[in-house]
Structure formats: structure tokens, C-alpha cells
Design an enzyme around this catalytic site. Sequence first.
Site, PDB file in Angstrom:
ATOM      1  N   GLU A   1       0.803  -1.233   0.000  1.00  0.00           N
ATOM      2  CA  GLU A   1       0.000   0.000   0.000  1.00  0.00           C
ATOM      3  C   GLU A   1       0.833   1.279   0.000  1.00  0.00           C
ATOM      4  O   GLU A   1       0.284   2.376   0.048  1.00  0.00           O
ATOM      5  CB  GLU A   1      -0.971  -0.033   1.183  1.00  0.00           C
TER       6      GLU A   1
ATOM      7  N   LYS B   1       5.544  -1.463   1.885  1.00  0.00           N
ATOM      8  CA  LYS B   1       4.954  -1.576   3.210  1.00  0.00           C
ATOM      9  C   LYS B   1       4.950  -3.043   3.649  1.00  0.00           C
ATOM     10  O   LYS B   1       5.166  -3.369   4.805  1.00  0.00           O
ATOM     11  CB  LYS B   1       3.521  -1.055   3.124  1.00  0.00           C
ATOM     12  N   GLN B   2       4.663  -3.934   2.704  1.00  0.00           N
ATOM     13  CA  GLN B   2       4.450  -5.334   3.071  1.00  0.00           C
ATOM     14  C   GLN B   2       4.679  -6.223   1.858  1.00  0.00           C
ATOM     15  O   GLN B   2       4.830  -5.722   0.738  1.00  0.00           O
ATOM     16  CB  GLN B   2       3.015  -5.516   3.557  1.00  0.00           C
TER      17      GLN B   2
HETATM   18  O1  IFM Z   1      -5.657  -5.756   4.817  1.00  0.00           O
HETATM   19  C1  IFM Z   1      -4.657  -5.083   5.504  1.00  0.00           C
HETATM   20  C2  IFM Z   1      -3.742  -4.429   4.494  1.00  0.00           C
HETATM   21  O2  IFM Z   1      -3.134  -5.397   3.672  1.00  0.00           O
HETATM   22  C3  IFM Z   1      -2.678  -3.622   5.170  1.00  0.00           C
HETATM   23  N1  IFM Z   1      -3.288  -2.635   6.047  1.00  0.00           N
HETATM   24  C4  IFM Z   1      -4.139  -3.233   7.063  1.00  0.00           C
HETATM   25  C5  IFM Z   1      -5.249  -4.054   6.425  1.00  0.00           C
HETATM   26  C6  IFM Z   1      -6.119  -4.697   7.519  1.00  0.00           C
HETATM   27  O3  IFM Z   1      -5.366  -5.587   8.265  1.00  0.00           O
END
Ligand code: IFM
Length: 786
Positions: free
Chosen positions: A497, A611-612
Site C-alpha cells: 500500500e 509496506k508489506q
Molecule cells: O488488509 C490489511 C492491508 O493489507 C494492510 N493494512 C491493514 C489491512 C487490515 O489488516
Amino acid sequence: MIEYKGLSALDDGWVIAETAFDARFLGKFETIFCQGNGYLGLRAATEESYPSEKRNLFVAGSFNRFANQEVTELPNAADMVQLEIRLNGKRFHLEKGIIHSYRRELDLRQGEIRRDILWEDEQGDLFKMSFLRFVSLHDRHLMGMRVEITPLSNTAEISICSGINGQKTNSGAQHFVEGERRVFDKELLQLTATTTESKIEFVHTCARRIYERGVRLITAPAPSMDRRSVSLTYKLKAEVGKCITLDKVASVHTSLDKEWSEQGTVNHALQDTAREYLNKAAEKGFDRLLNENEQAWKSVWAKTNIEIKSSDSFDQLAIRFAQYHLLLMTPAHDSRFSVGAKGLTGEGYKGHVFWDTEIFILPYFLYMNPQTARKLVEYRYHTLNGARTKARDNGYRGAMYPWESAATGEEETPEWGPVDIVTGKPTFIWTGKIEQHITADVAYGVWHYYQATGDQEYMDRYGYEIIFETATFWASRLEWSDKEQKYHICDVIGPDEYKEHVSNNAFTNYMAYWNMTKAIECSRKLMQAQSDVYLTLESKLALTERLKEWEDKSKQIYLPQPDMHSFIIPQDDTYLNKQIIDLKKYRDQEQVASILADYSMTQLSEIQVSKQADILVLFYLLEDWFSKETKAANWHYYEPKTLHDSSLSLSTHSMLASDVNELELAYDMFAKAARIDLGTNMHSCDEGIHSASIGGIWKTAIMGFGGVRSWEGSLRLNSKLPQAWERLSFPLAWQGERLQVTVTRSKLEVERLTSGFGELTLLIHGREYVLRDRIVTDMKEAERSE
Ligand code: IFM
């Protein structure tokens, strides 16, 4: 301050303790000690109140919209656990006086919290205080608490005021219209309230009994009523060494409960039923209710116990903690609801459901409790019409699932978020508009469920329709590029994100392609083998026409390929051309997302920082589509650029590290993931538990080290233990059968616990085995052939 008790042979990883009181860390324990049963979620606020506390009680699925311009959220129901205790006229709380000893424990075996305090008040009087609390797993409407107070130095005047406090809000938003308040027989209290927009009636009922040294006292408490509250105050004199006990049982019923929502509530029917119900519970008595709860937990653990023999006994506790919270967060009783990103433990994310459910939580239930998994996949059918509306409203066809889902399947993502560090204005939240991979993730969840359970009835009634409607969405979403002569998917957010408005996010494109090709495969299969189902869906969805469109378009979707030399797949069209900066400061951070204090989202979009996990999630979902070299190369390229600012990230990295034989890295990441909520960062979960990360703990252990995967209907076991682990043993549900898998350094054993029909074929370390009763394979040999 936090102790992971039970790390000895005797108690074996079941207990977490708060060893000292510190009001700064209330949020941590309120969250990790939360109690519940999938219907109720009770945050573990202490009985006495503190300014920094967050007292929450949630009922699964009871969404309400406070105002038109706000998104719907789970309302905070009335508080029934707060007590005002006065000792010799002074309010008991721990910010005054002297705490001689303090201990609060959550015992995962029964989901009970016990708190023992030895406290000296400002006058020098000493008291022993004990608190015990449970939310019943035996009976989902019920909770109970016991308070014991013993003056140790002088006779004391004790007053306890307790009742139902409906003055609670969600950070200021009052979701209820006040209803009735009643006191029955100076013992039983009831307060009703109705949500302002969704019109759900909540009935809170409680009763209490008071004892002196085990003998019931028939005292007349003073009743009192206030706006949105009703309570009783007991005043007693207690002699030195004599214990005063208050037992309180409480219940919540709502008009959303299946039995009521189907028939509707008439006059006072719900209140009367709740009152009768609670009277019966009170008659049974606290000890019996407690025992029923304990038995219910016992049978859960008997079926789901996972054993990890590790040099760090925290690992065993962590997996149980995850299982405990997975049970709490999941509304297994009702498929109209699903799992919120914070479960029922806090106001974070407003109770909304994300891709977290399909990708991080569903696997646990698929392989541990398929009946509950079915509820979760049915939820997406209940919300299919909402997803159709979202598609239509955005100019597409089929079903476009909401990024944040609640009661109806329409989009519930709020539009404005935290401050933008550059402009000082709130940041616009784009996820609800352009984080669209959720639609394919939902379809993937449906397919994964079908593969693991073989539940044809689900597919015929619900599953195929979801897969066809989501494929249709993608067909309408693709954009033709004249230049490339390919279909592109432009202007999206992928799982990472920190990259907004990107085109051809690899994860999104591949998942869209998967979704469309799966729809083609399913409709062909139906045409040949289940013409009745095909015809029903044909008349509902014009399948034949759609099939042609899926076939034409899916062939031409642009799927970013690994580079021939480096094997790197571009995360999106521009990621690899962006600036690379030194991320050390942010990777070593104490609190997540510290980079947002230095960069705005717009600026982050120009840097190679994630971010991930993004592409890596793809490698796990579509594992046979990518080579080991590609997986390893991308892990090593993207991980150093990833801040793990989402709790979903570490578990995916850990699993993938296992897949590419980086076992110690995998273990390191498992250990970090397991500490996101349970570790010693005292503010990591103030807003609630990280549900997906909790599911991720199970995934890293069982799907990572245990190597459990399903691929197109076949079960694979590719187990590899990290150095720290000597043994991993877990139950597994697979296509209606129950297995027990035990992995040690020398062998892998699969035992069949059910005697289903016929033989079961498994793929263990790449070799096909037929399971009758038991298979034992040699781990060393598997290692050699790697
Ligand atoms: O769905 C996640 C997203 O991938 C990253 N932000 C938090 C959301 C809820 O856990």
C-alpha cells in the site's frame, strides 16, 4: 511486566501474565487478554476505571452507521464489567496507595482471566483483592465475573456499585438510542438500546449475588438509574480476614440473533427471553457456569492442540495464543458475519472485513475446522449483491468486492485517514477505490475451500456463482493497450500500500488472470459433468456468452515475467525505476510506519520501499506458477526494501523463506511475527489484535515449517523444521478426513484418524504416497534430495 508463564514442563505454554500494574500499558493487556467466543468480544479492561482505558464490548456483525457521511462500524455495547469499589469511602484504584503485589493472568486453557492484588490504601489499610472473569464458550450470550475482597488489617466498609453502563461510545460516536432500564427483585438489571441506523435492539441483562465467606448475604442494595445506565450498590461491613464475594453474571442478546432476526421481535419478547435466560443462569450459579466454559474450551483444545517442541518455549505459547484469538475473532455461529481486521478486540478498522480473511485466516479453519471455514465463505455469498452494486456503481460488470466489508458487501472504507506530513491535511484513503485485488482474493478463498473440503454442495449453491461474477468483473475491468497489444490493469494499489496509482501490479494481474481462467475451467467442467447446475447458472448469468469473453480476454492479459538473468518480476510498471534510499532507520524502528513521519504517501510512491509482502503473496497462492529461483530472487530483492509496516508481511516472508530453504531466516521472521501482539512492545496492539498476523502465526508454523499446501485438489506436505524445533505435531482436516501430522528431525509421520472411504493420495516431499492408516517417511532422505 509481561511474563510468558507456563514455559516450564509443568504448565507447558498456556499462561500469559501481567506482573505489575502500569496504566500506560492498559491497552496492551486489554487487547491480548480479550475474551470472547465469536459472538461476543470483551476487551479486558480492568474492573476499576482509568482515564486511558478503552472499555469495549462488541457483538459480531451488529454494524451501525453513526451518520451518513461516516462508514458503518461495530458499536460499543453497554459495559457490564466496570465496578466502582469503595473501601472505607475511598474509590479503589491502583494509581493511589501502595501495590504490594500484583498479577493478572490469562489462561489460554479456559480463556479465564484472574487478577490478584495485595493493596494498601492511603490510610495504611491492607486489602487482598481477587478478580476472575470469563466469557462463556459454552453459551455465547453469557459472561461472568467474581470479585473477592478481604480486609487484612482492619474492619472495613466496603461498597460495590455495579450495573450496566450504556454511556459508552466509539471514540465519541454514540450508536444507540436509549431504551428501557429496569431493576427486577433488587437483583436483576436490564437495559435495552437500539442502534440508530441499523435498528438492532440490544438487551443487556445482569444479576449478581453476594457472599460472606461463602454464605450468601441477602442484603438490600440501593438501585440507581441515570441516563443510559442502571446499577445497584451494596454496602457491607467486613471484618478482618473475612472475604466478601460478588458474583455477577451478564448476558447480551440482540434482535440480530438468528432466532430473532428471522421471526422479528414483538413487544417485549426479547427482553423477557433474556430475563428468563439470565435468571436460569444465575440459578445455576457462577461455579457451574465457569465449569461449563472450562469444559467447552477443553473439548476445543482436545481437537486442535498443536505441539511445538522448540528450544524457545515461547513458540508453543505463541501458537496457542494465535489459536485462542482465532476462535475469539470468528463468528462461527452465523455466516452473515465474518472476521474483522481487529477481530472483536478493539475499535481499530471498525470491525471491517478485509482480504485478511481469505488469505490469512481462512486457511486455519480450512485445515482445522472446515465447518467454520464454510461460514466464512458463505459470508461472501451473503454479500455478493453488495459487490454487484459496487461493480455497477463503478461502471463495471459482475461483482467487485469491497476493500472493507461489513454487513452488506458495499464499500465501507473511510475516505480520510491520518495527517499528510507535507500538506498537513488528512490523507485520502485510496484503498476503497483502487485496491481491487480483493475481488480475486475472495474467489481464491472459495476455490481453496473447495479444494480442501471437496464441499460440492457449497460450490453448486454459492461458490461457482462467486467465481463467475468475480471473473466477469475482471473482464470488464481490463484495459486494452494498443501499444502493447495486451490487456492492462491500470491505476490500482497492490498489497504493497505504499504504492498508490500503479499500473500492472503483478499480484493484481496474475490474480485477475487466475480468477478468469478458473471461471473458464469451472464452467467447462459444469457443462460436461453437472448440466443442471450449468443451466441454472446459465439462465441467471448468461454463462455461455461470458465464457467466450473470459477466453478471449484472459489470453491477452499482461503478466509481468521474471527477468531472464535476475529473475526479478517488476512489482508494477514503474517500481524498478524508482529511487533507492537507505531504509535502515525505518527497518530498525520501534513503532511501525515511522517512515510516514518523514515522507507523505505521494513521496513514498517515488521510492523503492514497500509496506508489506506483495509479489511474495503470489508465490504462496500460485506456488506452481513460479520457479524456486524466481521465488528466491524476488524474496532477496524485495525484502530489504520492505518495512513490514503491515502486520501481514512477516508471516508471508517467513513462509516463503521456508519454501526457498532459508529456514533460519524463516524462523527469525516467525519469531518476529509471533511477537507483533504478544511481544514486549507495549503499544503494538492498543487498537486491537492484528487478526491476519494471528492467522499468519499458524500459517508460518503449519504451512511454512509444516509445509502444508493444497494445489488443485491434492494435499502436499513439504515439512522442514528450523534448528530451534525438534518436533511439530498438528491435526489436519482434509476433504472430510482428519489426519495427525508429526514432524521430527528424522521422520515425518501422517496418521489417519478417520476411516473414510478408500485411499488418500498425498504428495510428501514431492513423492506420491497412498495413505491407508499411516505413512512414515525419512526426513533425512527428503533433505538429501532437496
Ligand atoms: O488488509 C490489511 C492491508 O493489507 C494492510 N493494512 C491493514 C489491512 C487490515 O489488516
